[in-house]
Design a protein around this motif. Structure first.
Motif, PDB file in Angstrom:
ATOM      1  N   LEU A 185       1.065  -1.132   0.115  1.00 30.38           N
ATOM      2  CA  LEU A 185      -0.435  -0.262  -0.285  1.00 30.38           C
ATOM      3  C   LEU A 185       0.826   0.964  -0.120  1.00 30.38           C
ATOM      4  CD1 LEU A 185      -2.885  -1.343   2.337  1.00 30.38           C
ATOM      5  CD2 LEU A 185      -2.637  -1.370   0.008  1.00 30.38           C
ATOM      6  N   ALA A 186       1.655   1.207  -1.206  1.00 35.12           N
ATOM      7  CA  ALA A 186       2.810   2.522  -0.842  1.00 35.12           C
ATOM      8  C   ALA A 186       1.914   3.573  -1.644  1.00 35.12           C
ATOM      9  CB  ALA A 186       3.804   1.901  -1.903  1.00 35.12           C
ATOM     10  N   PRO A 187       2.427   5.017  -0.939  1.00 34.70           N
ATOM     11  CA  PRO A 187       1.685   6.290  -1.957  1.00 34.70           C
ATOM     12  C   PRO A 187       1.818   6.773  -3.150  1.00 34.70           C
ATOM     13  CG  PRO A 187       2.582   6.328  -0.126  1.00 34.70           C
ATOM     14  CD  PRO A 187       3.566   5.405  -0.524  1.00 34.70           C
ATOM     15  N   SER A 188       2.166   5.626  -3.849  1.00 32.50           N
ATOM     16  CA  SER A 188       2.172   5.617  -5.602  1.00 32.50           C
ATOM     17  C   SER A 188       1.201   4.961  -5.749  1.00 32.50           C
ATOM     18  CB  SER A 188       4.138   5.876  -5.889  1.00 32.50           C
ATOM     19  OG  SER A 188       3.707   3.663  -5.818  1.00 32.50           O
ATOM     20  N   ARG A 189       0.515   4.185  -4.731  1.00 34.11           N
ATOM     21  CA  ARG A 189      -0.090   3.227  -5.367  1.00 34.11           C
ATOM     22  C   ARG A 189      -0.977   2.847  -4.694  1.00 34.11           C
ATOM     23  NH1 ARG A 189       2.209  -2.052  -8.018  1.00 34.11           N
ATOM     24  NH2 ARG A 189       0.621  -3.204  -6.650  1.00 34.11           N
ATOM     25  N   PRO A 190      -2.636   4.254  -4.715  1.00 31.34           N
ATOM     26  CA  PRO A 190      -3.436   4.515  -4.402  1.00 31.34           C
ATOM     27  C   PRO A 190      -4.721   3.824  -4.983  1.00 31.34           C
ATOM     28  CG  PRO A 190      -3.179   6.114  -5.313  1.00 31.34           C
ATOM     29  CD  PRO A 190      -2.077   5.737  -5.850  1.00 31.34           C
ATOM     30  N   ALA A 191      -4.537   2.470  -5.326  1.00 34.27           N
ATOM     31  CA  ALA A 191      -5.849   1.846  -6.019  1.00 34.27           C
ATOM     32  C   ALA A 191      -5.210   0.521  -5.164  1.00 34.27           C
ATOM     33  CB  ALA A 191      -6.043   1.535  -6.882  1.00 34.27           C
ATOM     34  N   ALA A 192      -4.194   0.335  -4.570  1.00 31.27           N
ATOM     35  CA  ALA A 192      -4.297  -0.728  -4.098  1.00 31.27           C
ATOM     36  C   ALA A 192      -4.675  -1.285  -1.967  1.00 31.27           C
ATOM     37  CB  ALA A 192      -2.326  -1.028  -3.260  1.00 31.27           C
ATOM     38  N   ILE A 193      -5.217  -2.409  -1.943  1.00 28.79           N
ATOM     39  CA  ILE A 193      -6.120  -3.253  -1.208  1.00 28.79           C
ATOM     40  C   ILE A 193      -5.251  -4.451  -1.238  1.00 28.79           C
ATOM     41  CG2 ILE A 193      -7.017  -4.530  -2.604  1.00 28.79           C
ATOM     42  CD1 ILE A 193      -9.777  -3.826  -0.817  1.00 28.79           C
ATOM     43  N   ILE A 194      -5.743  -4.764  -0.068  1.00 30.45           N
ATOM     44  CA  ILE A 194      -5.226  -5.734   0.578  1.00 30.45           C
ATOM     45  C   ILE A 194      -6.968  -6.475   1.543  1.00 30.45           C
ATOM     46  CG2 ILE A 194      -4.064  -7.043   3.578  1.00 30.45           C
ATOM     47  CD1 ILE A 194      -1.710  -4.442   2.878  1.00 30.45           C
ATOM     48  N   ASP A 195      -7.167  -7.640   1.255  1.00 29.90           N
ATOM     49  CA  ASP A 195      -8.353  -8.577   1.164  1.00 29.90           C
ATOM     50  C   ASP A 195      -7.685  -9.096   2.475  1.00 29.90           C
ATOM     51  OD1 ASP A 195     -10.739  -9.683   1.465  1.00 29.90           O
ATOM     52  OD2 ASP A 195      -9.977 -10.923  -0.783  1.00 29.90           O
ATOM     53  N   THR A 196      -8.287  -9.124   3.509  1.00 32.02           N
ATOM     54  CA  THR A 196      -8.631  -9.780   4.453  1.00 32.02           C
ATOM     55  C   THR A 196      -9.429 -10.784   5.072  1.00 32.02           C
ATOM     56  OG1 THR A 196      -9.208  -8.437   6.109  1.00 32.02           O
ATOM     57  CG2 THR A 196      -6.535  -8.616   5.950  1.00 32.02           C
ATOM     58  N   GLN A 197     -10.662 -10.748   3.956  1.00 28.13           N
ATOM     59  CA  GLN A 197     -11.532 -11.651   3.872  1.00 28.13           C
ATOM     60  C   GLN A 197     -12.953 -11.215   4.618  1.00 28.13           C
ATOM     61  OE1 GLN A 197     -10.185 -15.079   4.408  1.00 28.13           O
ATOM     62  NE2 GLN A 197      -9.227 -15.594   2.352  1.00 28.13           N
ATOM     63  N   TRP A 198     -12.351 -11.163   6.390  1.00 22.68           N
ATOM     64  CA  TRP A 198     -13.762 -10.268   7.213  1.00 22.68           C
ATOM     65  C   TRP A 198     -11.883  -9.966   7.967  1.00 22.68           C
ATOM     66  CZ3 TRP A 198     -13.638 -16.321   6.011  1.00 22.68           C
ATOM     67  CH2 TRP A 198     -15.000 -16.731   5.316  1.00 22.68           C
ATOM     68  N   ALA A 199     -13.135  -9.073   8.565  1.00 25.58           N
ATOM     69  CA  ALA A 199     -12.554  -7.821   9.487  1.00 25.58           C
ATOM     70  C   ALA A 199     -12.812  -8.650  11.285  1.00 25.58           C
ATOM     71  CB  ALA A 199     -13.010  -6.417   9.439  1.00 25.58           C
ATOM     72  N   THR A 200     -11.420  -9.279  11.467  1.00 29.18           N
ATOM     73  CA  THR A 200     -11.862 -10.037  12.703  1.00 29.18           C
ATOM     74  C   THR A 200     -11.461  -8.784  13.691  1.00 29.18           C
ATOM     75  OG1 THR A 200      -9.990 -10.439  13.177  1.00 29.18           O
ATOM     76  CG2 THR A 200     -11.131 -12.344  12.481  1.00 29.18           C
ATOM     77  N   PRO A 201     -11.995  -8.711  15.166  1.00 28.81           N
ATOM     78  CA  PRO A 201     -11.726  -8.346  16.099  1.00 28.81           C
ATOM     79  C   PRO A 201     -10.216  -6.947  16.198  1.00 28.81           C
ATOM     80  CG  PRO A 201     -12.859  -8.925  17.150  1.00 28.81           C
ATOM     81  CD  PRO A 201     -13.113  -9.685  15.572  1.00 28.81           C
ATOM     82  N   HIS A 202      -8.819  -8.609  16.273  1.00 26.58           N
ATOM     83  CA  HIS A 202      -7.831  -8.196  15.920  1.00 26.58           C
ATOM     84  C   HIS A 202      -7.030  -7.821  14.967  1.00 26.58           C
ATOM     85  CE1 HIS A 202      -3.717  -9.446  16.053  1.00 26.58           C
ATOM     86  NE2 HIS A 202      -3.247  -9.739  14.987  1.00 26.58           N
ATOM     87  N   LEU A 203      -7.559  -7.517  13.949  1.00 26.31           N
ATOM     88  CA  LEU A 203      -7.255  -7.002  12.637  1.00 26.31           C
ATOM     89  C   LEU A 203      -8.059  -5.475  12.594  1.00 26.31           C
ATOM     90  CD1 LEU A 203      -7.673  -9.995   9.544  1.00 26.31           C
ATOM     91  CD2 LEU A 203      -5.412  -8.518  10.756  1.00 26.31           C
ATOM     92  N   ALA A 204      -9.362  -5.681  12.948  1.00 24.03           N
ATOM     93  CA  ALA A 204      -9.987  -4.103  13.080  1.00 24.03           C
ATOM     94  C   ALA A 204      -8.931  -2.726  13.927  1.00 24.03           C
ATOM     95  CB  ALA A 204     -11.130  -4.295  13.578  1.00 24.03           C
ATOM     96  N   SER A 205      -8.827  -4.045  14.693  1.00 20.29           N
ATOM     97  CA  SER A 205      -7.623  -2.914  15.744  1.00 20.29           C
ATOM     98  C   SER A 205      -6.586  -2.302  15.105  1.00 20.29           C
ATOM     99  CB  SER A 205      -6.675  -3.712  17.075  1.00 20.29           C
ATOM    100  OG  SER A 205      -5.835  -4.686  16.856  1.00 20.29           O
ATOM    101  N   LEU A 206      -6.209  -2.786  14.116  1.00 16.86           N
ATOM    102  CA  LEU A 206      -5.271  -2.316  13.329  1.00 16.86           C
ATOM    103  C   LEU A 206      -5.018  -1.897  11.763  1.00 16.86           C
ATOM    104  CD1 LEU A 206      -3.380  -5.769  13.049  1.00 16.86           C
ATOM    105  CD2 LEU A 206      -2.411  -3.769  14.458  1.00 16.86           C
ATOM    106  N   GLY A 207      -6.680  -1.332  11.651  1.00 17.79           N
ATOM    107  CA  GLY A 207      -7.130  -0.755  10.790  1.00 17.79           C
ATOM    108  C   GLY A 207      -7.958  -1.212   9.986  1.00 17.79           C
TER     109      GLY A 207
END
Length: 242
Positions: A185-207
């Motif tokens: 997710l570099a600033p030069s790639r604003p359309a990039a995305i990391i897909d985590t499938q679901w948003a667990t509480p652990h992942l949600a705490s990281l954004g």
């Protein structure tokens, strides 16, 4: 350690027409069955689907999922606490140095909610050797270089579809995600995305946040249009831990 090819090797189309599945009613689980051939897996990700066994501990048959609410990490959304920054400085991070070991750790039968079968391990190992699947490894440099955390997933264009992560030491899996964010997710790639499938509480705490599948489909199209990132040879930028 065999060199991971770049650009990735095209395995050709899979045997499943995922366009037909997208016409089905809006259910999280769209289909059951089919194979885990490289072309099938890549076609699924390009259509916004991912595989997971629906039997006990992820046993067959394979289900093809497209959640109504999709967990994603978007550019600029990562939250790095002061303690996590310290952990990032404490550990060593590599890419694709120990892919099989990371997947094996994620598949540890002692873990709760385990779902990675031998078939899944072999399928993603094949994708790795073709240059599509990658791992981020976290090492306890002070403990003799012991592997203490990591994650793996599939990279297509500007999409990184995360599959699983693990930790054997404090914050180790979080450090892997911080490093992945810096690489993908570099600033030069604003359309990039990391897909985590679901948003667990652990992942949600990281954004990680949840977005509707319609929004995910639009972001996916933009991400897939980006050039393929050369993850295996990418260097973490200065100040990558924030």
């Amino acid at each position: 350690m065999p060199e991971v090819p770049y650009p990735p090797i095209d395995p050709g189309p899979g045997a499943v027409d995922f366009d037909d599945l997208l016409d089905l009613p809006d259910e999280d689980l769209l289909g059951v069955g089919a194979d885990l051939a490289p072309g099938t897996l890549l076609d699924a990700y390009r259509h916004g689907l991912f595989p997971m066994g629906i039997g006990e501990h992820g046993a067959p048959p394979i289900g093809w999922w497209r959640p109504e609410l999709r967990g994603v990490l978007l550019p600029g959304a990562l939250r790095v606490s002061r303690s996590l920054r310290r952990s990032c400085r404490r550990y060593g991070v590599t890419v694709d140095r120990a892919f099989d070991a990371v997947v094996a750790a994620c598949a540890d039968p002692a873990r709760d909610g385990r779902w990675i079968t031998d078939d899944i391990r072999r399928a993603y190992g094949t994708l790795h050797r073709l240059g599509w699947a990658h791992s981020v490894e976290v090492w306890d440099e002070g403990g003799g270089g012991r592997l203490v955390g990591g994650l793996y997933g599939v990279s297509i264009g500007g999409l990184f579809a995360g599959e699983s992560m693990f930790r054997r030491a404090t914050d180790a899996s979080k450090v892997a995600l911080v490093a992945l964010d810096a690489l993908v997710l570099a600033p030069s790639r604003p359309a990039a995305i990391i897909d985590t499938q679901w948003a667990t509480p652990h992942l949600a705490s990281l954004g990680v946040t949840e977005i509707p599948r319609e929004e995910y489909a639009g972001r996916l199209r933009q991400a897939l249009a980006l050039p393929q990132i050369e993850l295996v040879r990418s260097a973490l930028p200065e100040g990558w831990a924030g």
